[in-house]
Design a protein around this motif. Structure first.
Motif, PDB file in Angstrom:
ATOM      1  N   LEU A  46     125.970 -37.903  56.771  1.00  0.00           N
ATOM      2  CA  LEU A  46     126.518 -37.833  55.419  1.00  0.00           C
ATOM      3  C   LEU A  46     125.553 -37.099  54.497  1.00  0.00           C
ATOM      4  N   PHE A  47     126.095 -36.262  53.605  1.00  0.00           N
ATOM      5  CA  PHE A  47     125.288 -35.495  52.651  1.00  0.00           C
ATOM      6  C   PHE A  47     125.754 -35.836  51.239  1.00  0.00           C
ATOM      7  N   GLY A  48     124.876 -36.490  50.473  1.00  0.00           N
ATOM      8  CA  GLY A  48     125.242 -36.931  49.138  1.00  0.00           C
ATOM      9  C   GLY A  48     124.450 -36.222  48.049  1.00  0.00           C
ATOM     10  N   THR A  49     124.836 -36.496  46.804  1.00  0.00           N
ATOM     11  CA  THR A  49     124.169 -35.882  45.661  1.00  0.00           C
ATOM     12  C   THR A  49     122.762 -36.448  45.438  1.00  0.00           C
ATOM     13  N   LYS A  50     122.459 -37.631  46.010  1.00  0.00           N
ATOM     14  CA  LYS A  50     121.138 -38.244  45.851  1.00  0.00           C
ATOM     15  C   LYS A  50     120.334 -38.296  47.144  1.00  0.00           C
ATOM     16  N   LEU A  76     123.721 -48.130  54.581  1.00  0.00           N
ATOM     17  CA  LEU A  76     123.072 -46.977  53.989  1.00  0.00           C
ATOM     18  C   LEU A  76     122.859 -47.244  52.510  1.00  0.00           C
ATOM     19  N   GLY A  77     121.719 -46.870  51.994  1.00  0.00           N
ATOM     20  CA  GLY A  77     121.466 -47.004  50.561  1.00  0.00           C
ATOM     21  C   GLY A  77     122.313 -46.016  49.772  1.00  0.00           C
ATOM     22  N   ASP A  78     122.130 -45.999  48.477  1.00  0.00           N
ATOM     23  CA  ASP A  78     122.912 -45.127  47.607  1.00  0.00           C
ATOM     24  C   ASP A  78     122.474 -43.671  47.769  1.00  0.00           C
ATOM     25  N   ILE A  79     123.362 -42.843  48.313  1.00  0.00           N
ATOM     26  CA  ILE A  79     123.082 -41.408  48.426  1.00  0.00           C
ATOM     27  C   ILE A  79     123.960 -40.620  47.450  1.00  0.00           C
ATOM     28  N   GLY A  80     124.550 -41.333  46.485  1.00  0.00           N
ATOM     29  CA  GLY A  80     125.382 -40.676  45.482  1.00  0.00           C
ATOM     30  C   GLY A  80     126.757 -40.336  46.030  1.00  0.00           C
ATOM     31  N   THR A  81     127.410 -39.388  45.376  1.00  0.00           N
ATOM     32  CA  THR A  81     128.719 -38.932  45.840  1.00  0.00           C
ATOM     33  C   THR A  81     128.531 -38.156  47.138  1.00  0.00           C
ATOM     34  N   LYS A  83     129.268 -35.475  49.333  1.00  0.00           N
ATOM     35  CA  LYS A  83     129.917 -34.162  49.181  1.00  0.00           C
ATOM     36  C   LYS A  83     130.464 -33.619  50.493  1.00  0.00           C
ATOM     37  N   LYS A  84     129.744 -33.897  51.585  1.00  0.00           N
ATOM     38  CA  LYS A  84     130.211 -33.382  52.873  1.00  0.00           C
ATOM     39  C   LYS A  84     129.744 -34.286  53.996  1.00  0.00           C
ATOM     40  N   ILE A  85     130.425 -34.149  55.126  1.00  0.00           N
ATOM     41  CA  ILE A  85     130.129 -34.892  56.344  1.00  0.00           C
ATOM     42  C   ILE A  85     129.993 -33.887  57.468  1.00  0.00           C
ATOM     43  N   ARG A  86     128.972 -34.052  58.295  1.00  0.00           N
ATOM     44  CA  ARG A  86     128.871 -33.260  59.521  1.00  0.00           C
ATOM     45  C   ARG A  86     129.258 -34.178  60.667  1.00  0.00           C
ATOM     46  N   ILE A 100     140.671 -34.026  65.001  1.00  0.00           N
ATOM     47  CA  ILE A 100     140.504 -34.937  63.863  1.00  0.00           C
ATOM     48  C   ILE A 100     141.439 -34.499  62.748  1.00  0.00           C
ATOM     49  N   LYS A 101     142.308 -35.423  62.311  1.00  0.00           N
ATOM     50  CA  LYS A 101     143.169 -35.135  61.158  1.00  0.00           C
ATOM     51  C   LYS A 101     142.355 -35.201  59.871  1.00  0.00           C
ATOM     52  N   GLU A 102     141.654 -36.324  59.699  1.00  0.00           N
ATOM     53  CA  GLU A 102     140.828 -36.494  58.511  1.00  0.00           C
ATOM     54  C   GLU A 102     139.851 -37.636  58.741  1.00  0.00           C
ATOM     55  N   VAL A 103     138.895 -37.710  57.839  1.00  0.00           N
ATOM     56  CA  VAL A 103     137.924 -38.791  57.825  1.00  0.00           C
ATOM     57  C   VAL A 103     137.995 -39.429  56.439  1.00  0.00           C
ATOM     58  N   TYR A 104     137.971 -40.744  56.417  1.00  0.00           N
ATOM     59  CA  TYR A 104     138.040 -41.492  55.166  1.00  0.00           C
ATOM     60  C   TYR A 104     136.786 -42.354  55.063  1.00  0.00           C
ATOM     61  N   LEU A 105     136.106 -42.280  53.936  1.00  0.00           N
ATOM     62  CA  LEU A 105     134.857 -43.012  53.725  1.00  0.00           C
ATOM     63  C   LEU A 105     134.989 -43.876  52.481  1.00  0.00           C
ATOM     64  N   ARG A 106     134.585 -45.155  52.601  1.00  0.00           N
ATOM     65  CA  ARG A 106     134.598 -46.088  51.468  1.00  0.00           C
ATOM     66  C   ARG A 106     133.203 -46.659  51.266  1.00  0.00           C
ATOM     67  N   ASN A 107     132.754 -46.679  50.017  1.00  0.00           N
ATOM     68  CA  ASN A 107     131.490 -47.313  49.652  1.00  0.00           C
ATOM     69  C   ASN A 107     131.836 -48.653  49.018  1.00  0.00           C
ATOM     70  N   ALA A 108     131.524 -49.741  49.702  1.00  0.00           N
ATOM     71  CA  ALA A 108     131.877 -51.076  49.215  1.00  0.00           C
ATOM     72  C   ALA A 108     131.112 -51.452  47.947  1.00  0.00           C
ATOM     73  N   ALA A 109     129.894 -50.988  47.808  1.00  0.00           N
ATOM     74  CA  ALA A 109     129.072 -51.354  46.649  1.00  0.00           C
ATOM     75  C   ALA A 109     129.590 -50.720  45.361  1.00  0.00           C
ATOM     76  N   THR A 110     130.049 -49.471  45.421  1.00  0.00           N
ATOM     77  CA  THR A 110     130.490 -48.767  44.214  1.00  0.00           C
ATOM     78  C   THR A 110     132.008 -48.704  44.097  1.00  0.00           C
ATOM     79  N   ASN A 111     132.711 -49.129  45.149  1.00  0.00           N
ATOM     80  CA  ASN A 111     134.172 -49.084  45.207  1.00  0.00           C
ATOM     81  C   ASN A 111     134.714 -47.651  45.140  1.00  0.00           C
ATOM     82  N   LYS A 112     133.889 -46.685  45.523  1.00  0.00           N
ATOM     83  CA  LYS A 112     134.345 -45.290  45.563  1.00  0.00           C
ATOM     84  C   LYS A 112     134.807 -44.975  46.976  1.00  0.00           C
ATOM     85  N   ASN A 113     135.772 -44.053  47.076  1.00  0.00           N
ATOM     86  CA  ASN A 113     136.221 -43.610  48.387  1.00  0.00           C
ATOM     87  C   ASN A 113     136.485 -42.118  48.351  1.00  0.00           C
TER      88      ASN A 113
END
Length: 138
Positions: A46-50, A76-81, A83-86, A100-113
């Motif tokens: 995972l590649f995040g803004t942080k 995983l700790g907070d890596i921000g939004t 942006k991309k997945i390898r 692969i049709k798609e990948v769905y990611l949910r962050n339980a701590a921030t409730n972002k997906n």
């Protein structure tokens, strides 16, 4: 056989006195084509803004089956939004190619997906075993 994922708030998993907290739920949606599933081991980063994650190894006992939704839990700790997945695989087993049709990611701590559309094969003859997926613009 289809598996359905569950919306997470936060999960603590305990086994033999050892407990782990999982922050992210990662779902891989495999294509419906009879050959879309894979026997290969799948890797994700995972590649995040942080910051970025390390590479995670994902294995399922029966492999990835066509038309299925395959969940995986990540600590995983907070890596921000994100942006991309390898996503990649090791091209092992009798049927290593994966659609692969798609990948769905949910962050339980921030409730972002985030949703990462793919609609591509990994590992067909002459193809690479790695794809970089970018989040949808919704």
């Amino acid at each position: 056989m289809k598996l359905f994922s569950v919306t997470l708030i936060s999960i603590t998993c305990c086994f033999l006195g050892s407990c782990l907290d999982f922050d992210y739920s990662f779902d891989i949606y495999v294509g419906d084509d009879p050959n879309a599933g894979s026997s290969a081991t799948v890797y994700v980063e995972l590649f995040g803004t942080k910051g970025n994650s390390s590479e995670y190894t994902m294995r399922w006992a029966r492999g990835l089956l066509p038309g299925g939704i395959f969940p995986y839990l990540i600590k995983l700790g907070d890596i921000g939004t994100v942006k991309k997945i390898r996503i990649s695989h090791d091209n092992t087993g009798e049927n290593p190619a994966l659609f692969i049709k798609e990948v769905y990611l949910r962050n339980a701590a921030t409730n972002k997906n985030w949703t990462y559309p793919c609609n591509k094969w990994l590992g067909l003859p002459g193809d690479r075993y790695t794809k970089t997926l970018y989040k949808s613009k919704k």
